[in-house]
Design an enzyme around this catalytic site. Sequence first.
Site, PDB file in Angstrom:
ATOM      1  N   CYS A  41       0.865  -1.183   0.000  1.00 53.74           N
ATOM      2  CA  CYS A  41       0.000   0.000   0.000  1.00 53.74           C
ATOM      3  C   CYS A  41       0.899   1.229   0.000  1.00 53.74           C
ATOM      4  O   CYS A  41       2.081   1.130  -0.326  1.00 53.74           O
ATOM      5  CB  CYS A  41      -1.000  -0.019   1.162  1.00 53.74           C
ATOM      6  SG  CYS A  41      -0.315   0.254   2.797  1.00 53.74           S
ATOM      7  N   ASN A  62       2.340   1.624   4.374  1.00 55.86           N
ATOM      8  CA  ASN A  62       2.522   0.399   5.148  1.00 55.86           C
ATOM      9  C   ASN A  62       2.144   0.594   6.617  1.00 55.86           C
ATOM     10  O   ASN A  62       2.755   0.028   7.510  1.00 55.86           O
ATOM     11  CB  ASN A  62       3.956  -0.128   5.002  1.00 55.86           C
ATOM     12  CG  ASN A  62       4.152  -1.554   5.495  1.00 55.86           C
ATOM     13  OD1 ASN A  62       5.208  -1.877   6.021  1.00 55.86           O
ATOM     14  ND2 ASN A  62       3.168  -2.421   5.328  1.00 55.86           N
ATOM     15  N   CYS A 120      -1.612   1.127   7.276  1.00 57.37           N
ATOM     16  CA  CYS A 120      -3.055   0.859   7.367  1.00 57.37           C
ATOM     17  C   CYS A 120      -3.420  -0.427   6.637  1.00 57.37           C
ATOM     18  O   CYS A 120      -3.614  -1.469   7.251  1.00 57.37           O
ATOM     19  CB  CYS A 120      -3.878   2.024   6.799  1.00 57.37           C
ATOM     20  SG  CYS A 120      -3.743   3.570   7.724  1.00 57.37           S
ATOM     21  N   ARG A 121      -3.513  -0.352   5.331  1.00 64.36           N
ATOM     22  CA  ARG A 121      -4.047  -1.468   4.553  1.00 64.36           C
ATOM     23  C   ARG A 121      -3.147  -2.692   4.509  1.00 64.36           C
ATOM     24  O   ARG A 121      -3.590  -3.809   4.799  1.00 64.36           O
ATOM     25  CB  ARG A 121      -4.373  -1.001   3.131  1.00 64.36           C
ATOM     26  CG  ARG A 121      -5.459   0.049   3.107  1.00 64.36           C
ATOM     27  CD  ARG A 121      -5.599   0.684   1.749  1.00 64.36           C
ATOM     28  NE  ARG A 121      -4.451   1.543   1.465  1.00 64.36           N
ATOM     29  CZ  ARG A 121      -4.253   2.160   0.304  1.00 64.36           C
ATOM     30  NH1 ARG A 121      -5.123   2.004  -0.671  1.00 64.36           N
ATOM     31  NH2 ARG A 121      -3.195   2.930   0.134  1.00 64.36           N
ATOM     32  N   SER A 122      -1.892  -2.511   4.140  1.00 64.65           N
ATOM     33  CA  SER A 122      -1.038  -3.696   3.981  1.00 64.65           C
ATOM     34  C   SER A 122      -0.730  -4.402   5.297  1.00 64.65           C
ATOM     35  O   SER A 122      -0.708  -5.640   5.322  1.00 64.65           O
ATOM     36  CB  SER A 122       0.229  -3.376   3.186  1.00 64.65           C
ATOM     37  OG  SER A 122       0.963  -2.337   3.767  1.00 64.65           O
ATOM     38  N   ASP A 157      -7.941   3.832   0.858  1.00 62.74           N
ATOM     39  CA  ASP A 157      -7.058   4.220   1.957  1.00 62.74           C
ATOM     40  C   ASP A 157      -7.899   4.858   3.056  1.00 62.74           C
ATOM     41  O   ASP A 157      -8.499   5.916   2.855  1.00 62.74           O
ATOM     42  CB  ASP A 157      -6.009   5.203   1.456  1.00 62.74           C
ATOM     43  CG  ASP A 157      -4.884   5.424   2.450  1.00 62.74           C
ATOM     44  OD1 ASP A 157      -5.045   5.070   3.636  1.00 62.74           O
ATOM     45  OD2 ASP A 157      -3.841   5.955   2.040  1.00 62.74           O
TER      46      ASP A 157
END
Length: 160
Positions: free
Chosen positions: A7, A10, A12-14, A124
């Site tokens: 993402c 690195n 939040c999402r990943s 995001d």
Amino acid sequence: MRLLIVCLGNICRSPVAEGVLRPRIGMSTLAGRVELDSAGTGDWHVGQPPDRRAIANAAEHGVDISGLRARQLGAQDYQRFDWLLCADRANLRDVRARMPAECHAQAALLLEWAGVEADGEVPDPYTGGPAQFEHVFHLLDRAADGVIARLRHEYPDRRR
């Protein structure tokens, strides 16, 4: 099989994707056969833990990502990993733009690769609130199921 979830920062999402997927791999027939990591295309948060809201949301679902630390996608990742699975199209463009001519890795959108949604993106949640983090968690939870299903199909356990 080596997978890198990518993402922007690195945080939040990943890391949530890594946190959701890692125990599922470990409890499946894929244990010991799949390497997993996460990274960001940017360097703003290198060495930092995931966003506190991502940590809290994941914890509400029984997933502990507090020990993860952000890192930036590096040149070595293009040789080390088989797939660079990106949260959104902007990340995918960045990953492909940095891809060396001679490269081992392939890049794709995570949701599409996992069979969740063609051309799908994980939004995001960084500038959002709890509802956005919850939405992202559920997308990544579905993606984890899809990743496991795809890997089981493509790399069946031949030990019998």
